[in-house]
Write a protein that holds these residues in place. Structure first.
Motif, short mmCIF file in Angstrom:
data_model
loop_
_atom_site.label_atom_id
_atom_site.label_comp_id
_atom_site.label_asym_id
_atom_site.label_seq_id
_atom_site.Cartn_x
_atom_site.Cartn_y
_atom_site.Cartn_z
N ARG A 101 8.65 0.01 2.47
CA ARG A 101 7.69 0.77 3.28
C ARG A 101 8.43 1.98 3.82
NH1 ARG A 101 4.38 -1.44 8.53
NH2 ARG A 101 4.10 -3.27 7.15
N LEU A 102 8.29 3.12 3.16
CA LEU A 102 9.11 4.30 3.47
C LEU A 102 8.32 5.48 4.00
CD1 LEU A 102 11.50 4.21 0.37
CD2 LEU A 102 11.87 3.24 2.65
N GLY A 103 6.99 5.41 3.97
CA GLY A 103 6.18 6.53 4.44
C GLY A 103 5.76 7.44 3.29
N VAL A 104 4.47 7.66 3.16
CA VAL A 104 3.95 8.38 2.00
C VAL A 104 4.17 9.89 2.11
CG1 VAL A 104 2.21 6.61 1.57
CG2 VAL A 104 1.62 8.59 2.97
N THR A 105 4.56 10.39 3.27
CA THR A 105 4.72 11.84 3.43
C THR A 105 6.16 12.30 3.22
OG1 THR A 105 4.98 11.55 5.83
CG2 THR A 105 2.76 12.02 5.00
N GLY A 106 7.03 11.40 2.81
CA GLY A 106 8.44 11.74 2.66
C GLY A 106 8.71 12.90 1.71
N LYS A 107 7.96 12.98 0.62
CA LYS A 107 8.19 14.03 -0.37
C LYS A 107 7.81 15.42 0.15
CE LYS A 107 7.36 13.41 -4.67
NZ LYS A 107 6.72 13.18 -5.98
N LEU A 108 7.07 15.46 1.25
CA LEU A 108 6.54 16.72 1.74
C LEU A 108 7.34 17.29 2.91
CD1 LEU A 108 2.76 15.72 1.75
CD2 LEU A 108 4.05 16.80 -0.09
N THR A 109 8.35 16.56 3.38
CA THR A 109 9.05 16.97 4.59
C THR A 109 10.39 17.65 4.33
OG1 THR A 109 9.98 14.75 4.80
CG2 THR A 109 7.93 15.21 6.01
N GLY A 110 10.81 17.73 3.07
CA GLY A 110 12.03 18.45 2.76
C GLY A 110 13.31 17.73 3.11
N THR A 111 13.28 16.42 3.17
CA THR A 111 14.50 15.68 3.52
C THR A 111 15.59 15.80 2.45
OG1 THR A 111 13.46 13.67 2.63
CG2 THR A 111 13.36 14.01 5.01
N THR A 112 15.19 16.22 1.24
CA THR A 112 16.20 16.42 0.19
C THR A 112 17.18 17.53 0.55
OG1 THR A 112 14.53 17.79 -0.91
CG2 THR A 112 14.84 15.55 -1.75
N PHE A 165 0.84 -1.20 0.00
CA PHE A 165 0.00 0.00 0.00
C PHE A 165 0.87 1.25 0.00
CE2 PHE A 165 -1.82 3.45 2.49
CZ PHE A 165 -3.04 3.66 1.86
N ASP A 166 1.87 1.27 0.88
CA ASP A 166 2.79 2.41 0.98
C ASP A 166 3.48 2.65 -0.36
OD1 ASP A 166 4.63 4.07 3.15
OD2 ASP A 166 5.81 3.29 1.48
N LEU A 167 3.98 1.60 -0.97
CA LEU A 167 4.67 1.71 -2.25
C LEU A 167 3.74 2.24 -3.34
CD1 LEU A 167 7.12 1.18 -4.09
CD2 LEU A 167 6.31 -1.17 -4.34
N ALA A 168 2.52 1.70 -3.41
CA ALA A 168 1.57 2.12 -4.43
C ALA A 168 1.21 3.59 -4.30
CB ALA A 168 0.31 1.25 -4.36
N VAL A 169 0.97 4.04 -3.07
CA VAL A 169 0.61 5.45 -2.85
C VAL A 169 1.78 6.36 -3.23
CG1 VAL A 169 -0.02 7.17 -1.13
CG2 VAL A 169 -1.10 4.93 -1.10
N ARG A 170 2.99 5.98 -2.88
CA ARG A 170 4.15 6.80 -3.23
C ARG A 170 4.37 6.87 -4.73
NH1 ARG A 170 8.60 4.80 -2.00
NH2 ARG A 170 8.02 2.84 -0.98
#
Length: 303
Positions: free
Chosen positions: A129-140, A46-51
């Motif tokens: 399973r990495l978390g779907v909010t990763g792109k929104l937290t600015g970890t880059t 599920f996590d992968l599909a949403v990401r």
């Protein structure tokens, strides 16, 4: 960029297929101490599909950030020799170490990264399973220095992708220690410690491909035969609802910020390690280790 997307989809597909084969084998193991939890695999899928779906939306902070930083780069670097490839590899690994360490020690980043640590069993499906909010937290932001030095953003992202792909095979419980390899590279043994919730194993082994920065900065912990790894979070996630798994840590973070008695306490809830409380007595790693060494800790735990 199109070829990179095709590579990403192909390699991800291979990893998923291999993880499903592993799941079938493990689920049929009659000698296993605990039964195999298929729902953990479904949550990871599920996590992968949403990401993957979110990748189609212009919601990432990486693109505008990298674009801005590259426009203000101090050099222009071409990766056109073995020496430059090696320098990029070491630089990316250094940035990854600090990104990963911050993901455990800053609650804002942990709210996403906790999803990766939520499975109570360690299998290959945990890797994606990495978390779907990763792109929104600015970890880059942690990898922006490489772009500022003049490496093209797409090269940095490709190198990071390869780094993460290496880590896929680390999420296993059946590969033993690998001798001299353990001193330089991240291995399943080292990564089992990283995923363990045992007090002695918390906040350790942050490396991606290498383990040398953990050894250099004092965060390396060796897996011990007398301390079997207990996987999952300190407070285990028991829900089988993927939405709960994905957002429970964000929900508790927002709750603590809203209920904070002052702006400074609210800020600290965001930037301090998970488990921090304004008056102490929380469940930060340091406090858990201190409590575990108290004279009555063993009696209380067994009682």
């Amino acid at each position: 960029m199109e070829s990179f997307t095709e590579l990403l989809l192909f390699v991800t597909g291979v990893v998923v297929v291999i993880s499903l084969i592993e799941a079938v084998v493990l689920s049929r193991n009659k000698n296993a101490a605990t039964s195999f939890a298929w729902y953990e695999v479904w949550i990871s899928l599920f996590d992968l599909a949403v990401r993957r779906l979110m990748a189609l939306l212009p919601v990432s902070l990486a693109t505008p950030l990298f674009s801005f930083v590259y426009d203000h780069r101090i050099f222009t670097v071409e990766i056109n020799s073995a020496l430059m490839v090696f320098a990029l590899f070491i630089g990316l690994e250094f940035c990854y170490y600090w990104y990963h360490r911050a993901s455990h020690r800053v609650r804002f980043f942990w709210a996403t990264h906790a999803v990766h640590h939520s499975p109570n069993q360690l299998t290959l499906s945990t890797a994606y399973r990495l978390g779907v909010t990763g792109k929104l937290t600015g970890t880059t932001l942690f990898f922006a220095p490489l772009v500022w030095l003049g490496i093209k953003p797409e090269v940095v992202m490709l190198t990071l992708f390869l780094n993460l792909m290496y880590q896929s095979w680390l999420h296993t419980t059946y590969i033993p220690k690998l001798g001299w390899f353990e001193y330089v590279f991240n291995t399943p043994s080292a990564h089992r410690v990283h995923h363990a919730s045992n007090v002695d194993y918390l906040d350790a082994n942050y490396g991606g491909v290498l383990i040398i920065f953990d050894r250099l900065f004092g965060t390396y912990v060796e897996e011990r035969a007398d301390e079997p790894c207990r996987y999952g979070l300190v407070t285990p996630t028991t829900s089988r609802n993927p939405f709960v798994v994905e957002f429970e840590h964000w929900a508790t973070l927002i709750r603590d910020v809203v209920k904070a008695k002052s702006p400074w306490i609210a800020i600290n809830h965001v930037i301090q390690p998970p488990g921090w409380l304004p008056n102490g007595g929380g469940e930060m790693t340091e406090e858990l280790r201190r409590k575990s060494k108290e004279p009555n800790a063993c009696k209380v735990a067994s009682g």
